[in-house]
Enzyme design. Structure first.
Site, PDB file in Angstrom:
ATOM      1  N   ASP A  72       0.867  -1.181   0.000  1.00 12.33           N
ATOM      2  CA  ASP A  72       0.000   0.000   0.000  1.00 12.33           C
ATOM      3  C   ASP A  72       0.902   1.229   0.000  1.00 12.33           C
ATOM      4  O   ASP A  72       1.752   1.380   0.888  1.00 12.33           O
ATOM      5  CB  ASP A  72      -0.866  -0.040   1.269  1.00 12.33           C
ATOM      6  CG  ASP A  72      -1.824   1.132   1.365  1.00 12.33           C
ATOM      7  OD1 ASP A  72      -1.615   2.170   0.694  1.00 12.33           O
ATOM      8  OD2 ASP A  72      -2.795   1.012   2.133  1.00 12.33           O
ATOM      9  N   ILE A  73       0.696   2.102  -0.957  1.00 16.53           N
ATOM     10  CA  ILE A  73       1.616   3.237  -1.108  1.00 16.53           C
ATOM     11  C   ILE A  73       1.570   4.177   0.094  1.00 16.53           C
ATOM     12  O   ILE A  73       2.562   4.831   0.409  1.00 16.53           O
ATOM     13  CB  ILE A  73       1.355   3.985  -2.428  1.00 16.53           C
ATOM     14  CG1 ILE A  73       2.545   4.877  -2.761  1.00 16.53           C
ATOM     15  CG2 ILE A  73       0.048   4.758  -2.398  1.00 16.53           C
ATOM     16  CD1 ILE A  73       2.665   5.249  -4.190  1.00 16.53           C
ATOM     17  N   ASN A  89      -6.555  13.112 -10.524  1.00 15.35           N
ATOM     18  CA  ASN A  89      -7.288  13.561 -11.717  1.00 15.35           C
ATOM     19  C   ASN A  89      -6.996  15.045 -11.948  1.00 15.35           C
ATOM     20  O   ASN A  89      -6.452  15.728 -11.071  1.00 15.35           O
ATOM     21  CB  ASN A  89      -8.791  13.286 -11.596  1.00 15.35           C
ATOM     22  CG  ASN A  89      -9.375  13.822 -10.301  1.00 15.35           C
ATOM     23  OD1 ASN A  89      -9.283  15.009 -10.014  1.00 15.35           O
ATOM     24  ND2 ASN A  89      -9.959  12.938  -9.500  1.00 15.35           N
ATOM     25  N   GLY A 122      -9.303   4.508  -5.587  1.00 15.05           N
ATOM     26  CA  GLY A 122      -7.964   3.958  -5.812  1.00 15.05           C
ATOM     27  C   GLY A 122      -6.907   4.595  -4.925  1.00 15.05           C
ATOM     28  O   GLY A 122      -7.125   4.844  -3.733  1.00 15.05           O
ATOM     29  N   VAL A 123      -5.749   4.861  -5.512  1.00 20.87           N
ATOM     30  CA  VAL A 123      -4.625   5.459  -4.790  1.00 20.87           C
ATOM     31  C   VAL A 123      -5.034   6.817  -4.201  1.00 20.87           C
ATOM     32  O   VAL A 123      -4.702   7.139  -3.055  1.00 20.87           O
ATOM     33  CB  VAL A 123      -3.428   5.657  -5.748  1.00 20.87           C
ATOM     34  CG1 VAL A 123      -2.304   6.395  -5.065  1.00 20.87           C
ATOM     35  CG2 VAL A 123      -2.939   4.316  -6.268  1.00 20.87           C
ATOM     36  N   ASP A 124      -5.719   7.598  -5.005  1.00 23.06           N
ATOM     37  CA  ASP A 124      -6.120   8.949  -4.601  1.00 23.06           C
ATOM     38  C   ASP A 124      -6.946   8.902  -3.314  1.00 23.06           C
ATOM     39  O   ASP A 124      -6.665   9.637  -2.336  1.00 23.06           O
ATOM     40  CB  ASP A 124      -6.946   9.544  -5.761  1.00 23.06           C
ATOM     41  CG  ASP A 124      -6.934  11.051  -5.801  1.00 23.06           C
ATOM     42  OD1 ASP A 124      -6.295  11.666  -4.929  1.00 23.06           O
ATOM     43  OD2 ASP A 124      -7.574  11.619  -6.706  1.00 23.06           O
ATOM     44  N   THR A 183      -3.330   2.756 -14.454  1.00 21.08           N
ATOM     45  CA  THR A 183      -3.758   1.376 -14.747  1.00 21.08           C
ATOM     46  C   THR A 183      -4.963   0.903 -13.919  1.00 21.08           C
ATOM     47  O   THR A 183      -5.320  -0.259 -13.972  1.00 21.08           O
ATOM     48  CB  THR A 183      -2.602   0.376 -14.548  1.00 21.08           C
ATOM     49  OG1 THR A 183      -2.169   0.437 -13.186  1.00 21.08           O
ATOM     50  CG2 THR A 183      -1.434   0.691 -15.466  1.00 21.08           C
ATOM     51  N   GLY A 184      -5.574   1.828 -13.191  1.00 21.79           N
ATOM     52  CA  GLY A 184      -6.788   1.483 -12.447  1.00 21.79           C
ATOM     53  C   GLY A 184      -7.996   2.067 -13.157  1.00 21.79           C
ATOM     54  O   GLY A 184      -8.351   1.656 -14.256  1.00 21.79           O
ATOM     55  N   TYR A 217      -8.364   4.620 -14.844  1.00 23.04           N
ATOM     56  CA  TYR A 217      -8.103   5.211 -16.162  1.00 23.04           C
ATOM     57  C   TYR A 217      -7.819   4.180 -17.252  1.00 23.04           C
ATOM     58  O   TYR A 217      -7.673   4.540 -18.420  1.00 23.04           O
ATOM     59  CB  TYR A 217      -6.988   6.259 -16.079  1.00 23.04           C
ATOM     60  CG  TYR A 217      -7.457   7.584 -15.507  1.00 23.04           C
ATOM     61  CD1 TYR A 217      -8.783   7.785 -15.126  1.00 23.04           C
ATOM     62  CD2 TYR A 217      -6.575   8.654 -15.346  1.00 23.04           C
ATOM     63  CE1 TYR A 217      -9.218   9.004 -14.596  1.00 23.04           C
ATOM     64  CE2 TYR A 217      -7.006   9.876 -14.832  1.00 23.04           C
ATOM     65  CZ  TYR A 217      -8.319  10.044 -14.455  1.00 23.04           C
ATOM     66  OH  TYR A 217      -8.746  11.254 -13.951  1.00 23.04           O
TER      67      TYR A 217
HETATM   68  N1  AR6 Z   1      -1.381   1.573  -3.045  1.00 21.66           N
HETATM   69  C1  AR6 Z   1      -0.795   1.244  -4.215  1.00 21.66           C
HETATM   70  N2  AR6 Z   1      -1.488   1.002  -5.351  1.00 21.66           N
HETATM   71  C2  AR6 Z   1      -2.840   1.103  -5.296  1.00 21.66           C
HETATM   72  C3  AR6 Z   1      -3.532   1.463  -4.110  1.00 21.66           C
HETATM   73  C4  AR6 Z   1      -2.740   1.693  -2.942  1.00 21.66           C
HETATM   74  N3  AR6 Z   1      -3.288   2.043  -1.766  1.00 21.66           N
HETATM   75  N4  AR6 Z   1      -4.860   1.491  -4.405  1.00 21.66           N
HETATM   76  C5  AR6 Z   1      -5.005   1.161  -5.710  1.00 21.66           C
HETATM   77  N5  AR6 Z   1      -3.789   0.912  -6.252  1.00 21.66           N
HETATM   78  P1  AR6 Z   1      -6.008   4.246  -9.733  1.00 21.66           P
HETATM   79  P2  AR6 Z   1      -5.583   5.799 -12.246  1.00 21.66           P
HETATM   80  C6  AR6 Z   1      -3.434   0.562  -7.658  1.00 21.66           C
HETATM   81  O1  AR6 Z   1      -7.410   3.955 -10.129  1.00 21.66           O
HETATM   82  O2  AR6 Z   1      -5.854   4.617 -13.099  1.00 21.66           O
HETATM   83  C7  AR6 Z   1      -9.016   7.967  -8.981  1.00 21.66           C
HETATM   84  O3  AR6 Z   1     -10.386   7.973  -8.763  1.00 21.66           O
HETATM   85  C8  AR6 Z   1      -4.531   0.075  -8.550  1.00 21.66           C
HETATM   86  O4  AR6 Z   1      -4.695  -1.322  -8.368  1.00 21.66           O
HETATM   87  O5  AR6 Z   1      -5.743   4.671  -8.338  1.00 21.66           O
HETATM   88  O6  AR6 Z   1      -4.449   6.712 -12.590  1.00 21.66           O
HETATM   89  C9  AR6 Z   1      -8.448   9.362  -9.193  1.00 21.66           C
HETATM   90  O7  AR6 Z   1      -9.141  10.326  -8.468  1.00 21.66           O
HETATM   91  C10 AR6 Z   1      -4.010   0.425  -9.947  1.00 21.66           C
HETATM   92  O8  AR6 Z   1      -3.127  -0.606 -10.436  1.00 21.66           O
HETATM   93  O9  AR6 Z   1      -5.369   5.426 -10.678  1.00 21.66           O
HETATM   94  C11 AR6 Z   1      -8.597   9.575 -10.682  1.00 21.66           C
HETATM   95  O10 AR6 Z   1      -9.865  10.085 -11.002  1.00 21.66           O
HETATM   96  C12 AR6 Z   1      -3.145   1.661  -9.722  1.00 21.66           C
HETATM   97  O11 AR6 Z   1      -2.981   1.749  -8.302  1.00 21.66           O
HETATM   98  C13 AR6 Z   1      -8.423   8.202 -11.249  1.00 21.66           C
HETATM   99  O12 AR6 Z   1      -8.778   7.289 -10.215  1.00 21.66           O
HETATM  100  C14 AR6 Z   1      -3.745   2.951 -10.246  1.00 21.66           C
HETATM  101  O13 AR6 Z   1      -5.156   2.939 -10.085  1.00 21.66           O
HETATM  102  C15 AR6 Z   1      -6.992   7.914 -11.645  1.00 21.66           C
HETATM  103  O14 AR6 Z   1      -6.933   6.646 -12.241  1.00 21.66           O
END
Ligand code: AR6
Length: 186
Positions: A18-19, A32, A40-42, A126-127, A129
């Site tokens: 977990d980041i 975003n 997700g991460v955000d 990769t989540g 988006y």
């Molecule tokens: N630690 C590490 N990696 C994670 C975590 C975590 N806690 N949680 C998810 N991931 P995403 P994007 C992985 O969707 O595609 C948001 O709503 C996840 O499995 O976080 O750039 C923002 O507000 C995936 O492989 O980011 C934006 O609107 C990766 O992190 C939008 O999503 C990225 O997934 C950005 O989308």
């Protein structure tokens, strides 16, 4: 399991986790363009770091796709959060590769400018988006390797992959990319 390669005097690591739990100077957020928070991460970063991060995002107001901005890390142990905006993946023919590379470059440049020696990245794009994992991993690792080669002041970049699949894909791509990148063409 941690995979580590040396890029010049710097280190590139792949870990699963977990980041928000990383002990590093800078944590990169998959943000975003509105810096409005989300899932997700955000979502995880804003939950773990508290409302100060959102207040700082609102003061900045937004960030174009392919760029990055820096804020406080709130109550996280990191010094800063770097919010990087990956492209929404359509078909790969709408500038997505260049925008993804530029999101990594912008985040790395901010880390360097701010004197952050250790930086943790998620797999941007990769989540939600929808960027295909293997293509994204190739761009992510290639961009970081190139940057570290010319910016030894950033001493350690750690990719924090959330699930087994992402870790496996990044490991495979790193094995393919790193030897060539480190030693150059023969
Ligand atoms: N630690 C590490 N990696 C994670 C975590 C975590 N806690 N949680 C998810 N991931 P995403 P994007 C992985 O969707 O595609 C948001 O709503 C996840 O499995 O976080 O750039 C923002 O507000 C995936 O492989 O980011 C934006 O609107 C990766 O992190 C939008 O999503 C990225 O997934 C950005 O989308």
């Amino acid at each position: 399991m941690t995979q580590v390669v040396n890029i010049g005097t710097s280190t590139l690591e792949l870990v699963q986790g977990d980041i928000t739990e990383q002990q590093v100077d800078g944590i990169v957020n998959a943000a975003n363009a509105e810096l409005a928070g989300g899932g997700g991460v955000d979502g995880a970063i804003h939950r773990a770091g508290g409302p100060e991060i959102m207040a700082a995002c609102q003061a900045i107001g937004g960030c174009p796709t392919g760029q990055a901005v820096v804020t406080t890390a709130g109550t996280l142990s990191a010094r800063n959060v770097i919010h990087a905006v990956a492209p929404k993946y359509a078909d790969g023919l709408h500038g997505e590769p260049g925008l993804l590379a530029s999101a990594y470059q912008a985040a790395l440049q901010i880390a360097s400018d701010q004197g952050l020696k250790t930086v943790a990245f998620p797999s941007l794009g990769t989540g939600a988006y929808g960027y295909p994992l293997e293509s994204a991993a190739r761009i992510a690792l290639g961009t970081v390797i190139d940057f570290l080669g010319s910016h030894p002041q950033v001493e350690r970049v750690r990719f924090v992959l959330f699930d087994d699949e992402a870790l496996a894909v990044y490991q495979q791509v790193l094995m393919e990319e790193a030897p060539t990148r480190r030693h150059g063409p023969r």
